[in-house]
Design an enzyme around this catalytic site. Structure first.
Site, mmCIF file in Angstrom:
data_model
loop_
_atom_site.group_PDB
_atom_site.id
_atom_site.type_symbol
_atom_site.label_atom_id
_atom_site.label_comp_id
_atom_site.label_asym_id
_atom_site.label_seq_id
_atom_site.Cartn_x
_atom_site.Cartn_y
_atom_site.Cartn_z
ATOM 1 N N GLU A 1 35.792 33.121 38.943
ATOM 2 C CA GLU A 1 34.469 33.773 38.742
ATOM 3 C C GLU A 1 33.931 34.573 39.686
ATOM 4 O OE1 GLU A 1 31.687 30.420 38.588
ATOM 5 O OE2 GLU A 1 30.722 31.244 36.875
ATOM 6 N N CYS B 1 26.800 32.013 33.721
ATOM 7 C CA CYS B 1 27.980 31.000 33.617
ATOM 8 C C CYS B 1 28.898 31.531 32.476
ATOM 9 C CB CYS B 1 27.723 29.539 33.465
ATOM 10 S SG CYS B 1 26.346 29.021 32.411
ATOM 11 N N GLU C 1 27.916 20.484 34.829
ATOM 12 C CA GLU C 1 28.084 22.038 34.337
ATOM 13 C C GLU C 1 28.465 22.967 35.318
ATOM 14 O OE1 GLU C 1 27.788 22.672 31.100
ATOM 15 O OE2 GLU C 1 27.052 20.716 30.402
ATOM 16 N N LYS D 1 16.037 18.740 42.291
ATOM 17 C CA LYS D 1 16.488 19.545 43.283
ATOM 18 C C LYS D 1 16.824 20.743 42.546
ATOM 19 C CE LYS D 1 19.367 21.290 45.918
ATOM 20 N NZ LYS D 1 18.696 22.456 46.235
HETATM 21 P P1 NDP Z 1 25.896 26.036 43.823
HETATM 22 O O1 NDP Z 1 26.906 24.869 43.710
HETATM 23 O O2 NDP Z 1 26.116 26.665 45.173
HETATM 24 O O3 NDP Z 1 24.609 25.282 43.807
HETATM 25 C C1 NDP Z 1 24.029 24.650 42.675
HETATM 26 C C2 NDP Z 1 22.979 23.603 43.170
HETATM 27 O O4 NDP Z 1 23.674 22.731 43.971
HETATM 28 C C3 NDP Z 1 22.003 24.312 44.127
HETATM 29 O O5 NDP Z 1 20.587 23.525 43.938
HETATM 30 C C4 NDP Z 1 22.527 23.914 45.604
HETATM 31 O O6 NDP Z 1 21.465 23.802 46.330
HETATM 32 C C5 NDP Z 1 23.164 22.550 45.304
HETATM 33 N N1 NDP Z 1 24.037 21.998 46.050
HETATM 34 C C6 NDP Z 1 24.675 22.965 46.998
HETATM 35 N N2 NDP Z 1 25.566 22.169 47.994
HETATM 36 C C7 NDP Z 1 25.190 20.726 47.698
HETATM 37 C C8 NDP Z 1 25.760 19.505 47.913
HETATM 38 N N3 NDP Z 1 26.733 19.413 48.838
HETATM 39 N N4 NDP Z 1 25.252 18.353 47.370
HETATM 40 C C9 NDP Z 1 24.363 18.556 46.636
HETATM 41 N N5 NDP Z 1 23.616 19.760 46.100
HETATM 42 C C10 NDP Z 1 24.397 20.795 46.463
HETATM 43 O O7 NDP Z 1 25.898 27.223 42.668
HETATM 44 P P2 NDP Z 1 25.010 28.477 42.512
HETATM 45 O O8 NDP Z 1 23.754 28.022 42.709
HETATM 46 O O9 NDP Z 1 25.602 29.347 43.233
HETATM 47 O O10 NDP Z 1 25.223 28.770 41.119
HETATM 48 C C11 NDP Z 1 25.984 29.442 40.405
HETATM 49 C C12 NDP Z 1 27.334 28.613 39.815
HETATM 50 O O11 NDP Z 1 26.723 27.929 38.777
HETATM 51 C C13 NDP Z 1 28.265 29.403 38.979
HETATM 52 O O12 NDP Z 1 29.468 28.865 39.464
HETATM 53 C C14 NDP Z 1 27.872 29.149 37.620
HETATM 54 O O13 NDP Z 1 29.031 29.242 36.826
HETATM 55 C C15 NDP Z 1 27.442 27.870 37.559
HETATM 56 N N6 NDP Z 1 26.618 27.772 36.421
HETATM 57 C C16 NDP Z 1 26.983 27.251 35.465
HETATM 58 C C17 NDP Z 1 26.488 26.994 34.397
HETATM 59 C C18 NDP Z 1 26.753 25.926 33.160
HETATM 60 O O14 NDP Z 1 26.223 25.865 32.127
HETATM 61 N N7 NDP Z 1 27.795 25.764 33.173
HETATM 62 C C19 NDP Z 1 25.017 27.468 34.098
HETATM 63 C C20 NDP Z 1 24.661 28.084 35.348
HETATM 64 C C21 NDP Z 1 25.126 28.244 36.636
HETATM 65 P P3 NDP Z 1 20.912 25.008 47.422
HETATM 66 O O15 NDP Z 1 21.277 26.529 46.379
HETATM 67 O O16 NDP Z 1 19.598 24.957 47.480
HETATM 68 O O17 NDP Z 1 21.720 25.250 48.676
#
Ligand code: NDP
Length: 494
Positions: free
Chosen positions: A384, A283, A249, A174
């Site tokens: 962040e 990130c 992550e 997803k």
């Molecule tokens: P989110 O946590 O909002 O979303 C990440 C994914 O989770 C998306 O596909 C989102 O879907 C999905 N999601 C949201 N809510 C749920 C739920 N309740 N159950 C299952 N899946 C869910 O993060 P962002 O997309 O905003 O990404 C930014 C964050 O990711 C930052 O905090 C960043 O630091 C972190 N990140 C970490 C990395 C690492 O390597 N440690 C690398 C890249 C990013 P949808 O968007 O479709 O709602």
């Protein structure tokens, strides 16, 4: 008809016919229309993954066979690199050239795991008995939900899909609903490469709707997630009932320490890149500058000048150096974050507002921002922003620099600049973060593990460990000369 869900080896529309428009962060134009899954579609995908896994259709392949499949997908990705990069650039608003770098990294990820799959994974254990053979074998973990973010959409998914395939897992991917196009393209290539039906499934839709079954269904053995801390915590709570394995992550608030004896010009240039690359939507962005007091004025003055010169622009703007934020709500969040920082006492030196360039009027452009006079009690230092916001703190001693660098709930990455290699090594060792760069900031390779200490996550992606996340470990003890154990005495029929 829009049929962009891939379930049980077939392209399907959503069961209720639902669709979702994907908008460009650059100008809000519609760049794609994709299916929006229902929870029934998610359950169908989980059923397909479970059935394919339990049937042995893929687990019966050898590591070498699955490696060959992953190598073939790498070839196909390379063939379609430019077309996929264009889709990713449309969805994220990042420049085409940056998207092409990212897809090249996706190819490298698939090649790394294809090569890793060819290594010997099983091992013999010397148990000290001539008549016993003891083997440690690695088996596919099962059905996994793979959930990715929007900042590096295909790359973050590749870090999960490639090892899951090499391991022999069945999965449901997803991507973020904001950036689905490159995941759809990948799934077409996975199909073209000859992956058995039901092994790879794609679900599209908002996490708040389609996420629940993906993280809570009892038939899912593991969730591998990259995204924000709050979502990670939701996934942990959902894992409790079935004691599900997790790979998380999460975010980072990454310290970038510059000592007075550093190569200052290189350090400044890297500090600008570390904080403002992809408008801080990284990130591992080095958004927390920690600089030795004696060079603070010189370093900050130069960074502010450079930040003010960064050219913002959309995917096809050849003069642009970085692009927009992903969405209106993200831009509003970054704006509030900066306002809060100023209200807490930080000094705004540059940026701090939306771009006023008329060419950016319909996009989510936020100016590179530097907040000085910060300290670890501030929200803007601890949390962040995931935007182009650098906070600045000062230190006097090495111990102080280490203490500041570790004063965070996160532990993803950090950097240290010094020409004193012994000091740099001491600081690198003392910082509790998953990646430390010395006299550098940002590079990574798929051969090296990636992941966080503390609240930046659980487990590691990439490297060798990144494959291990998708494997179960079994110990098989074979007695080649069976005899009685003799532990309890046999008293006959008394
Ligand atoms: P989110 O946590 O909002 O979303 C990440 C994914 O989770 C998306 O596909 C989102 O879907 C999905 N999601 C949201 N809510 C749920 C739920 N309740 N159950 C299952 N899946 C869910 O993060 P962002 O997309 O905003 O990404 C930014 C964050 O990711 C930052 O905090 C960043 O630091 C972190 N990140 C970490 C990395 C690492 O390597 N440690 C690398 C890249 C990013 P949808 O968007 O479709 O709602």
């Amino acid at each position: 008809m829009v049929a962009t869900l891939y379930i049980d080896g077939a392209w399907r529309q959503a069961s209720d016919g639902g669709v979702h428009d994907v908008h460009s962060p650059h100008d809000q134009s519609v760049v794609a229309t994709v299916s929006q899954a229902t929870q029934a579609d998610v359950l169908a995908a989980i059923t397909a993954a479970r059935a394919s896994f339990d049937s042995g259709v893929f687990t019966s392949w050898s590591f070498a066979e699955r490696s060959a499949l992953v190598a073939k997908i790498a070839d196909l990705l390379e063939r379609d690199l430019k077309a996929i990069a264009k889709k990713e650039s449309d969805d994220t608003g990042k420049r085409i050239i940056e998207a092409e770098y990212d897809i090249a990294d996706v190819v490298a990820t698939f090649r790394h795991f294809a090569a890793l799959g060819l290594k010997q994974h099983d091992r013999s254990v010397d148990v000290g008995l001539d008549h016993v053979t003891s083997k440690i074998v690695h088996e596919p973990l099962g059905v996994v939900s793979l959930i990715g973010p929007w900042n590096y959409p295909l790359l973050q998914i590749a870090w999960k899909v490639a090892p899951a395939l090499v391991a022999g897992c069945s999965f449901i991917v997803k991507p973020s609903e904001l950036t689905p196009q490159s995941a759809i393209a990948l799934m077409h290539l996975i199909e073209e490469a000859g992956t058995p039906k039901g092994v790879a499934n794609l679900i599209l839709g908002p996490g708040s709707v389609v996420g629940t079954p993906l993280i809570s269904d009892s038939r899912v053995d593991m969730v591998s997630f990259t995204g924000g801390l709050n979502t990670g915590q939701t996934i942990m709570k959902a894992a409790v009932e079935h004691v599900r394995r997790l790979a998380l992550e999460l975010g980072g608030k990454n310290p970038h320490i510059i000592f007075a004896d550093a190569d200052i010009d290189a350090a400044i240039d890297n500090a600008v890149t570390a904080a403002f690359l992809h408008s801080g939507q990284v990130c591992s962005a080095g958004t927390r500058l920690i600089v030795q007091r004696s060079i603070h004025d010189k370093v900050v003055k130069s960074i502010v000048r450079r930040a003010g010169q960064i050219r913002l622009g959309g995917p096809s703007d050849l003069t642009a150096e970085t692009g927009p934020l992903i969405s209106k709500s993200h831009l509003e969040g970054v704006s509030k974050y900066v306002e809060k920082g100023v209200a807490e006492g930080a000094t705004l030196l540059v940026g701090g507002k939306r771009s006023e360039d008329p060419a950016h009027a319909n996009g989510w452009y936020y100016l590179p921002t530097v907040l000085d006079n910060c300290n670890t009690k501030m929200f803007c230092v601890q949390e962040e922003s995931f935007g182009p916001v650098m906070t600045v703190e000062v230190f006097d001693t090495e111990q102080e620099a280490i203490a500041l660098g570790n004063d965070t709930v996160f532990g993803l990455s950090g950097g240290v600049w010094s020409t004193d290699s012994a000091k740099a090594a001491r600081v690198a060792s003392a910082l509790r973060h998953g990646t430390i760069w010395v006299n550098d900031f940002g590079p990574y390779r798929p051969q090296a593990e990636w992941g966080g200490y503390k609240q930046s996550g659980i487990g590691r992606e990439l490297g060798e460990h990144g494959l291990g996340e998708y494997l179960e470990i079994k110990h098989i003890w074979t007695n080649n000369s069976p005899s009685k154990s003799g532990w309890f005495s046999d008293r006959g029929d008394e």
